[in-house]
Design a protein around this motif. Structure first.
Motif, PDB file in Angstrom:
ATOM      1  N   THR A 327       0.872  -1.178   0.000  1.00 25.19           N
ATOM      2  CA  THR A 327       0.000   0.000   0.000  1.00 25.19           C
ATOM      3  C   THR A 327       0.904   1.221   0.000  1.00 25.19           C
ATOM      4  N   ARG A 351      -1.856  -1.028  -4.189  1.00 23.75           N
ATOM      5  CA  ARG A 351      -2.865  -0.148  -3.597  1.00 23.75           C
ATOM      6  C   ARG A 351      -2.222   1.235  -3.487  1.00 23.75           C
ATOM      7  N   TRP A 465      -5.873  -0.009   5.297  1.00 23.44           N
ATOM      8  CA  TRP A 465      -6.044  -0.623   3.973  1.00 23.44           C
ATOM      9  C   TRP A 465      -5.050  -1.774   3.785  1.00 23.44           C
TER      10      TRP A 465
END
Length: 510
Positions: A327, A351, A465
């Motif tokens: 991420t 991500r 996330w």
């Protein structure tokens, strides 16, 4: 009836329900629901229920009010006020209603007027109460509700000013007059009622919870008038909690189970922004957090958090760096230096969360904007954008005022263009994603209006996330808990003021 500011809803029968997400209805959906409900009920029933609800709440909120003045508009909102006046007069209150001059009154409102006269309510033409009101009295704003579509003038404008004069507490019916029901914008900056309480009837309206709505609506109450509205008919939703979204942590897991976050930012003179984002990602529970600062003179160690792994710029362009499974939070304090690194990050990151200067770079460079659009076709690559209103305006080629006057639709436009989850920050942050119901976050307060709290939000969402949540779930959980941390902090302050970004991280960790 219940107070939507409470963690659980208090209904008329005293029952509780989980209220993590409440449906919000725009003007068209509210009117359609009203018409459908009226067809199944005897004439005037909805207005009678509305007036009774207003009267009961007025008695509960201001039981010792000596005088009650109601400013009644020409439509059904005014009819609700007249119904309330009749109820209140019958309880022994001294009630005066100022009636707007009107050539034609709706049937239900005319019936309510007749009932008020029969109850002995004093009806006057003046746009102000016959005698000045004081802080121990009560004023009720029954001017427009959802019916106002243009800036008020004449009698109505004078009545709005009377409602705001004198320090008398105001209860608004449905909406503070002058507030847009859909977007929370002011139809005229100089003409809007300042309510202490607002009773939203039949449906909750989006404009109460974003932009200027939260400042003007005061404490928001809701009564559905006995009409069940399907959530599928709602135009948006209100995010009042997100506890069900917390990622699970099993005993057999290890740091690799909770994902890697790479924070890219911190150009010369802005190192603090990237540090705040990285520390927030750690606090959120990411397994490993790597920090790449764009200033080559930056330190190689965070002495406050030695668990942060500071990496050289060259690591971003090393094919062995596993960005495809990471991420990436990019832009916090990135300045102009972030632009040259964006093509590789957009292409490789599994991500990608873009904030601040990364968003400004995309807005200014059509080639970067096109690369970001192309991410949507790359299978599992996901994008999350966290603009404030000015950054959103740059992304859409608009002025900031245009964003603030249409916050929900602006967030939806950004989400559709880049097929991304979007958090449009501000009072009542808006979370939008293609194909999903747009939500307004109910938590947070003005203590967050300090430098660095946006960087904390970016890192906090990125850290969540990384732990396996979807982009939308991370945005919902991150945005709500970010605001809730500030709410809890303020509740423990004798005199709440600004909340420093570093203190916010500590509060989030707790």
């Amino acid at each position: 009836m219940f107070d939507v500011a409470m963690p659980w809803a208090v209904l008329g029968d005293g029952s509780r329900r989980d209220a993590e997400r409440l449906p919000l209805f725009g003007v068209a959906a509210t009117r359609a629901l009203e018409i459908e409900a009226a067809r199944a009920l005897p004439p005037h029933t909805l207005m009678q229920r509305a007036g009774g609800s207003v009267a009961r709440l007025a008695l509960a909120l201001a039981p010792h009010a000596r005088r009650i003045w109601i400013a009644a508009g020409p439509g059904n909102n005014g009819g609700d006020g007249l119904e309330a006046a009749a109820w209140l007069q019958r309880t022994g209150k001294q009630v005066t209603v100022s009636l707007a001059p009107c050539v034609q009154t709706p049937v239900d409102a005319a019936a309510a007027g007749a009932e008020a006269r029969a109850a002995g309510v004093a009806l006057v033409e003046s746009s102000a109460p016959p005698e000045p009101l004081g802080p121990d009295d009560l004023a009720i704003d029954a001017l427009f509700g959802i019916g106002l579509t243009r800036a008020p003038a004449g009698w109505a404008l004078a009545a709005m000013r009377s409602l705001n004069d004198g320090g008398t507490p105001v209860l608004s019916i449905d909406l503070p007059s002058g507030l847009d029901a859909e977007q929370g914008a002011l139809l005229d900056e100089t003409a809007v009622v300042q309510a202490r309480w607002t009773l939203s009837l039949l449906t909750l309206k989006p404009g109460l919870f974003t932009a200027q709505g939260r400042d003007h609506a005061g404490q928001i109450w809701f009564h559905d008038l006995g009409v069940h509205a399907e959530a599928s008919q709602a135009s948006a939703g209100l995010l009042t909690g997100a506890s069900s979204l917390w990622p699970a942590r099993r005993h057999a897991q290890h740091k690799g189970s909770f994902g890697d976050v790479w924070v890219v930012g911190g150009a010369a003179g802005m190192a603090g922004a990237a540090l705040l984002a990285a520390r927030a990602a750690l606090a959120a529970g990411a397994g490993r957090v790597h920090l790449v600062q764009l200033d080559p003179q930056s330190p190689t160690l965070d002495p406050m958090h030695p668990e942060l792994m500071l990496r050289p710029l060259a690591a971003l362009h090393d094919a062995r760096t596993p960005l495809e499974n990471a991420t990436v939070v990019c832009g916090c304090g990135g300045g102009d230096a972030v632009r040259e690194h964006l093509p590789g990050l957009i292409a490789r990151a599994g991500r990608l969360l873009l904030d601040a200067d990364a968003l400004n770079a995309v807005a200014a460079d059509p080639s970067l904007a096109r690369l970001l659009e192309m991410r949507a076709g790359r299978g599992r690559a996901a994008t999350l954008l966290t603009p404030h209103p000015l950054e959103a305006a740059r992304l859409l080629g608009l002025q900031t005022d245009a964003i603030q006057s249409a916050r929900l639709s602006a967030a939806e436009r950004v989400a559709q263009r880049w097929h991304a989850t979007v958090v449009l920050k501000g009072s009542g942050s808006v979370i939008a994603a293609p194909g999903e119901t747009t939500l307004i976050n109910a938590s947070g307060n003005a203590s967050l209006a300090t430098a660095g709290t946006g960087d904390v939000l970016a890192g906090w969402i990125g850290g969540l996330w990384a732990q396996g949540l979807s982009a939308r779930s991370a945005a919902l959980l991150g945005t709500h808990t970010h605001g809730a941390a500030a709410d809890v902090w303020c509740a423990h302050q004798a005199r709440p003021g600004p909340l420093a970004a570093s203190a916010l991280i500590a509060q989030l960790r707790r």
